[in-house]
Write a protein that holds these residues in place. Structure first.
Motif, PDB file in Angstrom:
ATOM      1  N   THR A  96      16.897 103.895  26.178  1.00 40.61           N
ATOM      2  CA  THR A  96      18.108 103.096  26.013  1.00 40.61           C
ATOM      3  C   THR A  96      17.795 101.864  25.168  1.00 40.61           C
ATOM      4  O   THR A  96      16.833 101.156  25.450  1.00 40.61           O
ATOM      5  N   LEU A  97      18.605 101.617  24.150  1.00 38.64           N
ATOM      6  CA  LEU A  97      18.383 100.444  23.308  1.00 38.64           C
ATOM      7  C   LEU A  97      18.987  99.197  23.935  1.00 38.64           C
ATOM      8  O   LEU A  97      18.418  98.113  23.854  1.00 38.64           O
ATOM      9  N   ASP A  98      20.145  99.340  24.609  1.00 37.33           N
ATOM     10  CA  ASP A  98      20.783  98.174  25.209  1.00 37.33           C
ATOM     11  C   ASP A  98      21.594  98.602  26.429  1.00 37.33           C
ATOM     12  O   ASP A  98      22.040  99.749  26.529  1.00 37.33           O
ATOM     13  N   LEU A 106      33.314  90.447  23.262  1.00 39.26           N
ATOM     14  CA  LEU A 106      33.061  90.685  21.848  1.00 39.26           C
ATOM     15  C   LEU A 106      31.728  90.091  21.396  1.00 39.26           C
ATOM     16  O   LEU A 106      30.997  90.730  20.631  1.00 39.26           O
ATOM     17  N   ASP A 107      31.400  88.879  21.861  1.00 35.87           N
ATOM     18  CA  ASP A 107      30.141  88.279  21.409  1.00 35.87           C
ATOM     19  C   ASP A 107      28.941  89.085  21.890  1.00 35.87           C
ATOM     20  O   ASP A 107      27.943  89.237  21.172  1.00 35.87           O
ATOM     21  N   ARG A 108      29.026  89.648  23.093  1.00 33.50           N
ATOM     22  CA  ARG A 108      27.935  90.498  23.606  1.00 33.50           C
ATOM     23  C   ARG A 108      27.857  91.796  22.821  1.00 33.50           C
ATOM     24  O   ARG A 108      26.763  92.295  22.515  1.00 33.50           O
ATOM     25  N   PHE A 109      29.010  92.353  22.461  1.00 29.00           N
ATOM     26  CA  PHE A 109      29.024  93.575  21.674  1.00 29.00           C
ATOM     27  C   PHE A 109      28.425  93.311  20.285  1.00 29.00           C
ATOM     28  O   PHE A 109      27.694  94.146  19.750  1.00 29.00           O
ATOM     29  N   ALA A 110      28.704  92.152  19.722  1.00 30.97           N
ATOM     30  CA  ALA A 110      28.162  91.793  18.413  1.00 30.97           C
ATOM     31  C   ALA A 110      26.626  91.716  18.459  1.00 30.97           C
ATOM     32  O   ALA A 110      25.952  92.132  17.510  1.00 30.97           O
ATOM     33  N   GLN A 111      26.085  91.207  19.559  1.00 33.70           N
ATOM     34  CA  GLN A 111      24.631  91.177  19.714  1.00 33.70           C
ATOM     35  C   GLN A 111      24.061  92.589  19.701  1.00 33.70           C
ATOM     36  O   GLN A 111      23.008  92.850  19.109  1.00 33.70           O
ATOM     37  N   ARG A 115      21.359  94.511  17.179  1.00 36.92           N
ATOM     38  CA  ARG A 115      20.182  95.241  17.649  1.00 36.92           C
ATOM     39  C   ARG A 115      20.146  96.642  17.070  1.00 36.92           C
ATOM     40  O   ARG A 115      19.083  97.159  16.718  1.00 36.92           O
ATOM     41  N   ILE A 116      21.317  97.284  16.981  1.00 39.60           N
ATOM     42  CA  ILE A 116      21.394  98.627  16.400  1.00 39.60           C
ATOM     43  C   ILE A 116      20.924  98.598  14.950  1.00 39.60           C
ATOM     44  O   ILE A 116      20.118  99.433  14.514  1.00 39.60           O
ATOM     45  N   GLU A 117      21.433  97.623  14.184  1.00 36.74           N
ATOM     46  CA  GLU A 117      21.040  97.501  12.774  1.00 36.74           C
ATOM     47  C   GLU A 117      19.537  97.293  12.655  1.00 36.74           C
ATOM     48  O   GLU A 117      18.872  97.933  11.823  1.00 36.74           O
TER      49      GLU A 117
END
Length: 235
Positions: A96-98, A106-111, A115-117
């Motif tokens: 699992t990456l995250d 939204l700010d947590r999703f942006a983090q 990480r994916i990138e």
């Protein structure tokens, strides 16, 4: 041109599902291939399409998110989004990456997207670990060049699926080798594994407690429950 990463979204809760869709659409790098309210429905798409990212709930009727991930380990990135934080440890045992605890913001999703990138970029750039030229020196192949790294300058190792990050105070290198295999190499015998994803060198440790280790430069590394006995080797 911005790279795009294909993804699918699986969540049995409609509001949560719509939230992930809404957030994912705000990031051009994410290309949504499918949205499903059960893991069973998503089984067919993983056989037909190349998928880069899973956004996956855990507690669902029928096939759980954990069980689905075990059937889809070829998908490089898995992000669990769940209301059940107690599943965190189990989830990281299946690549699992995250792990995001609901309600999703939204700010947590942006983090997570960052990480994916980073993960995919590192994976693309990763190169093979080269043979040592001496007792304290290794070569790391990076593109067409080879970088010399002194073992005594490596702060810690971090697992990244089939890759390992080699962290010094100046740079992060990535090699195409699992942390388990790397630690079997004679060159890395001075490293002690303290977590499924981390191994450290004793000389850089500033402070130790039962849950984490503080290294030079105020770097904090977690201690895994199954690795706590290894702390005795650091005393």
């Amino acid at each position: 041109m911005t790279n795009k990463y294909t993804c699918i979204i699986i969540d049995d809760d409609e509001i949560d599902r719509l939230t992930v869709i809404s957030f994912a659409k705000k990031f051009p790098i994410l290309d949504i291939l499918g949205v499903f309210e059960s893991a069973e429905e998503a089984l067919s798409i993983i056989e037909k399409e190349k998928i880069d990212v899973l956004f996956l709930d855990i507690d669902m009727p029928g096939l759980s998110g954990i069980e689905f991930r075990k059937k889809a380990l070829e998908i490089p990135v898995c992000i669990f989004i769940t209301a059940h934080p107690e599943h965190a440890v189990e989830s990281f045992e299946i690549e699992t990456l995250d792990f995001i605890v609901k309600p999703l913001k939204l700010d947590r999703f942006a983090q997570t997207v960052s990480r994916i990138e980073e993960f995919i970029e590192i994976k693309l750039k990763a190169s093979l670990f080269e043979a040592s030229i001496g007792g304290d020196t290794i070569y790391i192949k990076e593109g067409h060049e080879q970088t010399k790294v002194k073992l005594h300058e490596i702060l810690y190792l971090e697992a990244l699926k089939d890759y390992t990050l080699i962290i010094t105070d100046k740079k992060r290198h990535c090699v195409l080798s699992s942390i388990g295999n790397l630690l079997k190499e004679n060159h890395f015998q001075s490293f002690i594994r303290i977590h499924r994803s981390f191994a450290v060198q004793k000389q850089f440790i500033q402070k130790i407690n039962s849950s984490e280790i503080l290294l030079n430069n105020n770097i904090t590394i977690p201690v895994g429950r199954s690795y706590k006995d290894n702390l005795n080797l650091l005393a």
